[in-house]
Write a protein that holds these residues in place. Structure first.
Motif, PDB file in Angstrom:
ATOM      1  N   LEU B  64       5.749   3.573   3.932  1.00  0.00           N
ATOM      2  CA  LEU B  64       5.563   5.030   3.849  1.00  0.00           C
ATOM      3  C   LEU B  64       4.249   5.357   3.139  1.00  0.00           C
ATOM      4  O   LEU B  64       4.162   6.288   2.343  1.00  0.00           O
ATOM      5  CB  LEU B  64       6.745   5.675   3.114  1.00  0.00           C
ATOM      6  N   GLY B  65       3.254   4.507   3.399  1.00  0.00           N
ATOM      7  CA  GLY B  65       1.923   4.765   2.864  1.00  0.00           C
ATOM      8  C   GLY B  65       1.725   4.372   1.415  1.00  0.00           C
ATOM      9  O   GLY B  65       0.661   4.615   0.847  1.00  0.00           O
ATOM     10  N   ARG B  66       2.741   3.755   0.803  1.00  0.00           N
ATOM     11  CA  ARG B  66       2.610   3.414  -0.610  1.00  0.00           C
ATOM     12  C   ARG B  66       2.819   1.934  -0.843  1.00  0.00           C
ATOM     13  O   ARG B  66       3.312   1.217   0.018  1.00  0.00           O
ATOM     14  CB  ARG B  66       3.606   4.236  -1.435  1.00  0.00           C
ATOM     15  N   ASP B  67       2.451   1.487  -2.031  1.00  0.00           N
ATOM     16  CA  ASP B  67       2.545   0.076  -2.391  1.00  0.00           C
ATOM     17  C   ASP B  67       3.989  -0.248  -2.773  1.00  0.00           C
ATOM     18  O   ASP B  67       4.507   0.279  -3.759  1.00  0.00           O
ATOM     19  CB  ASP B  67       1.600  -0.183  -3.582  1.00  0.00           C
ATOM     20  N   PRO B  68       4.653  -1.106  -2.010  1.00  0.00           N
ATOM     21  CA  PRO B  68       6.078  -1.350  -2.290  1.00  0.00           C
ATOM     22  C   PRO B  68       6.324  -2.039  -3.627  1.00  0.00           C
ATOM     23  O   PRO B  68       7.430  -1.952  -4.160  1.00  0.00           O
ATOM     24  CB  PRO B  68       6.530  -2.236  -1.130  1.00  0.00           C
ATOM     25  N   TRP B  69       5.348  -2.744  -4.166  1.00  0.00           N
ATOM     26  CA  TRP B  69       5.548  -3.397  -5.475  1.00  0.00           C
ATOM     27  C   TRP B  69       5.393  -2.379  -6.596  1.00  0.00           C
ATOM     28  O   TRP B  69       6.254  -2.265  -7.466  1.00  0.00           O
ATOM     29  CB  TRP B  69       4.555  -4.554  -5.649  1.00  0.00           C
TER      30      TRP B  69
END
Lengths: 537, 298
Positions: B64-69
């Motif tokens: 969703l366009g963001r860094d999953p970590w």
């Protein structure tokens, strides 16, 4: 689905109930290839080197007789260690390390038996094994044989190590220790049939062991010859009443042998009558809708049962031992020599203080095992893959860990409070002194818990090593002084640094250092947890 | 935003094992994306990186366009996950677990939950270990489908379901797509992937080997042709793209690269066609080609 057997009784264990036992035993011993040898070696070494320390401390018969008389004359010390039955070095070894070794052999046995029976069923691994050429009774048999291997090795080590001081007596002590281990191996075998949870099976057996220890303590507080009915009710008391190196009452060994037989048969009877994975205390249906809403709530739900059990245990033990504090200052009137020794040791107040301090130290050490176990719930949740879906929700790792850690740290404080409160209630004096001496244990308890946090966070594959560190610290502080270990070794245990309250002056420096160390270790562990990969299958 | 998931050049090692070796994956918003690969090819590792449970060694991953970590917690409010191996707590009932997961995700739709429990024929009062594998999966599926999220990440979610429940599962996934949600579906059940997925990525040894819509992928593989001719055929064996040719008098069976189909059909009609069956390549054939390659490579 019922857990009980169908109307047609199963004849024992079906055809060839023991098929596959040999293979399962090899599997069990392979899985325990570190646990069993380390346990046997450490325990055996403690007992055998204990003889050397006693020789060094009490070299002459007169010295040994003096210590034997004075220790036995004091009811509080009897409740802790039992009476001394002779003035030989062997008799003092049996007195000081016999009960200790027997209790720890029991702990080893219950861990091994539950690990290879209920734990295998709970994880579902047993299903795969039982589908192979494995008889219905084979898993239990293999587990008991694994425990027997460990206990026999321990009995052999004790016998061989002390044989120079009288081979027959050494064998009596070795058998007393090993058979006590086997009594609790078979108790664990029954518990593993009754419950569906390995944790609960271990807890039940540990509760029986704790009750046996308390029964012996209460019995020995009342009589100085080990002849109290309470002592005779306790398997730990049987080990003491063998009187190794002081008459060697061989017939007493028949009691644990009979208990092993009866409990073993009961466990076999139960295992033949139930389904794999099921128990006689089956799970009841739960609510269709839940109210749990937070990670902390989940942690509490998972840990509240064990915390309740531990708290009750500490309260009861505190009540029982608190009743024996008065006896610490008992100066047996007609024993002039004992009176002299006591005066030299500081008189009534000093003895009472020392006894209180020793007891609360013991409570502290056991509380540290709770703290480590409670922290390592994080590890268990992670390796069982239950943490993964929780953390895939909107739950940060710190919040997930925090729930369990609050319970571990506040829970261990609660345990010491319960023990202190119990002791105060039955001792009836100095609430401030008793509770203060309980509270001062906390920094050491927390420090060991914090070490587990660090290991879980920074080196998750090595997290269970926290048990080893805690176990070693407890062993060093419990029997280290009696073994006359060098100060450098005693200093390895955080408990060695605590001020000896009551009696000694409060020293803030070690307490503050331990508290600061605790904070540092927890912070480092949590930092590691945030940065690392989750342990996955 | 057009892509719900963008993964590029993802690397991840566990000790000496190279689990991901430059994996690429693009999932458009609103599509159902099939994620295929042999056991141990890195599907679950990729999913765990997307959930911020594992940290990639290198490469990019965007959910969703963001860094999953970094943004794991905020992202997880918009993502529901069903693991392949659902483990439950021994002393919690299925209903308690569903509600716990829902609340930890920021709430769930009670009406939808009740409807799903009904449709999956789940008894929510049973406790952890008394559930079968399929029923444990149903617990996780109900919790996921009843949540108000943008992305569903399902890791082999139906391996324990019976055919009837498999049907319910497929209906649920379609409903999710109709609501505009994105679904990443890792699966070995090819009929499920064929009937549900808009696009498919096939991975092998931590690398993406094929990616595209099913018609696109079919184009890359072979069509099998079986014909009864008026006369024995001529020159078929010399045509490019023909494989496994078997001629038995006037009966012909062959496989042909789908983009070379036309010259083969011309050659057949020259001999006179009495009957003709032509089967498009199944996903299974596509899949087996990659799996078999791997078996050979081993």
């Amino acid at each position: 689905m019922t857990a009980l057997a169908p109307a047609v009784p199963r004849a024992g264990g079906g055809s060839r109930p023991l098929a596959g036992t040999g293979t399962l035993l090899r599997l069990a011993l392979r899985r325990d290839r570190v646990l069993l040898p380390v346990w046997v070696l450490v325990l055996g070494t403690v007992v055998v080197s204990g003889a050397g320390s006693i020789d060094a401390l009490y070299g002459t018969r007169a010295q040994r007789a003096e210590i034997a008389v004075s220790m036995t004359a004091n009811s509080s010390l009897r409740s802790l260690y039992g009476p001394v039955f002779g003035d030989s070095t062997g008799a003092l070894v049996a007195w000081r390390f016999g009960v200790f070794a027997a209790v720890l052999a029991a702990v080893m046995s219950l861990v091994v038996v539950v690990r290879h029976t209920r734990e295998e069923e709970e994880t579902g691994r047993q299903e795969l094994l039982s589908a192979a050429m494995v008889g219905r009774r084979a898993p239990l048999t293999a587990a008991l044989l694994a425990a027997l291997t460990g206990n026999a090795a321990l009995a052999l080590a004790v016998t061989a190590g002390l044989a120079g001081r009288g081979a027959g007596s050494a064998l009596a002590l070795g058998l007393a220790v090993g058979l006590t281990g086997m009594v609790f191996a078979t108790t664990a075998a029954i518990a593993a049939q009754l419950t569906e949870s390995a944790r609960l099976a271990k807890g039940l057996t540990a509760a029986v062991l704790g009750a046996a220890f308390v029964l012996r303590a209460a019995g020995d507080a009342g009589r100085d010859d080990g002849g109290s009915p309470l002592t005779w009710l306790s398997p730990v008391g049987w080990a003491e009443n063998v009187r190794a190196f002081a008459g060697d009452r061989w017939w007493v060994l028949l009691l644990p042998a009979a208990a092993v037989l009866v409990q073993g048969l009961a466990a076999y009877e139960l295992t033949g009558r139930r389904d794999v994975g099921m128990s006689f205390l089956p799970a009841r249906p739960g609510p269709a809708e839940g109210r749990l809403a937070t990670a902390g709530g989940l942690a509490w739900r998972l840990q509240r049962g064990s915390l309740t059990g531990w708290t009750l245990g500490f309260l009861v033990a505190g009540l029982v031992f608190g009743g024996m504090v008065e006896g610490a200052a008992d100066l047996v009137g007609d024993n002039e020599r004992a009176r002299e020794v006591f005066e030299r040791m500081g008189g009534a107040q000093a003895l009472t203080d020392a006894f209180l301090g020793a007891l609360l130290g013991l409570f502290g050490m056991i509380a540290s095992l709770y703290a480590v176990g409670s922290v390592l719930r994080l590890h268990g949740e992670e390796t069982s893959q239950r943490a993964e879906p929780v953390l895939a929700n909107a739950v940060g790792r710190l919040r997930w860990a925090a729930g369990h850690l609050v319970i571990a740290f506040a829970g261990s404080a609660l345990l010491l409070l319960a023990a202190g409160l119990g002791m105060y209630l039955s001792y009836g004096q100095d609430p401030g002194t008793v509770l203060g001496a309980a509270a001062v244990q906390l920094p050491a308890v927390w420090f060991l818990g914090a070490l587990a946090v660090l290991l879980h966070g920074a080196a998750p594959r090595a997290a269970v090593a926290a048990w080893g560190v805690a176990g070693l610290s407890v062993a060093i502080s419990w029997v280290g002084p009696a073994l006359d270990l060098p100060q450098a070794v005693l200093d390895l245990s955080p408990f060695g640094h605590l001020p000896k309250l009551p009696g000694a002056d409060m020293a803030w420096q070690p307490v503050l250092v331990l508290l600061a160390g605790t904070a540092l270790l927890v912070a480092a562990g949590l930092a590691g947890l945030r940065r690392r990969d989750l342990v996955t299958a | 935003m057009t892509n719900a998931i963008t993964v590029g050049g993802l690397h991840k090692s566990f000790g000496r094992t190279h689990a991901l070796a430059g994996l690429d994956l693009t999932v458009a918003a609103g599509e159902v994306h099939g994620f295929l690969g042999p056991n141990g090819s890195g599907k679950s590792t990729t999913i765990r990186v997307l959930l911020g449970l594992l940290r990639a060694d290198s490469g990019t991953a965007r959910l969703l366009g963001r860094d999953p970590w970094r943004d794991a917690v905020e992202l997880h409010r918009r993502v529901a996950y069903v693991p392949g191996d659902v483990t439950l707590w021994r002393n919690l009932s299925g209903g308690e677990v569903i509600d716990l997961y829902g609340r930890l995700r920021g709430g769930l739709d009670a009406a939808r939950r009740a409807e799903l429990v009904e449709r999956f024929e789940l008894d929510p009062t049973k406790k952890g270990r008394t559930y079968s594998k399929g029923n444990r999966q149903k617990v996780a599926l109900v919790a996921a489908f009843a949540s108000d999220v943008d992305v569903l990440i399902l890791d082999e979610p139906t391996s324990g379901l019976d055919p009837l429940m498999e049907g319910v599962f497929q209906a649920c996934v379609r409903e999710e797509r109709d609501r505009g949600r994105t679904v990443l579906l890792s699966s070995h059940i090819l009929s499920e992937v064929e009937s549900l997925c808009d696009r498919v990525s096939i991975i092998r040894k931590g690398r993406t080997v094929e990616s595209g819509s099913l018609p696109e992928l079919r184009h890359l593989t072979r069509t099998s042709v079986e014909a009864e001719l008026a006369a024995p055929p001529n020159g078929l064996a010399h045509l490019p793209g023909v494989h496994d040719l078997r001629v038995d008098g006037t009966r012909v069976r062959l496989q042909v690269d789908t983009d070379r189909l036309d010259p083969v059909l011309r050659s057949l009609t020259e001999a006179g066609v009495r009957s003709l069956t032509s089967a498009p390549p199944t996903l299974e054939e596509l899949f087996l080609r990659h799996y078999a390659d791997e078996a050979v490579a081993r």
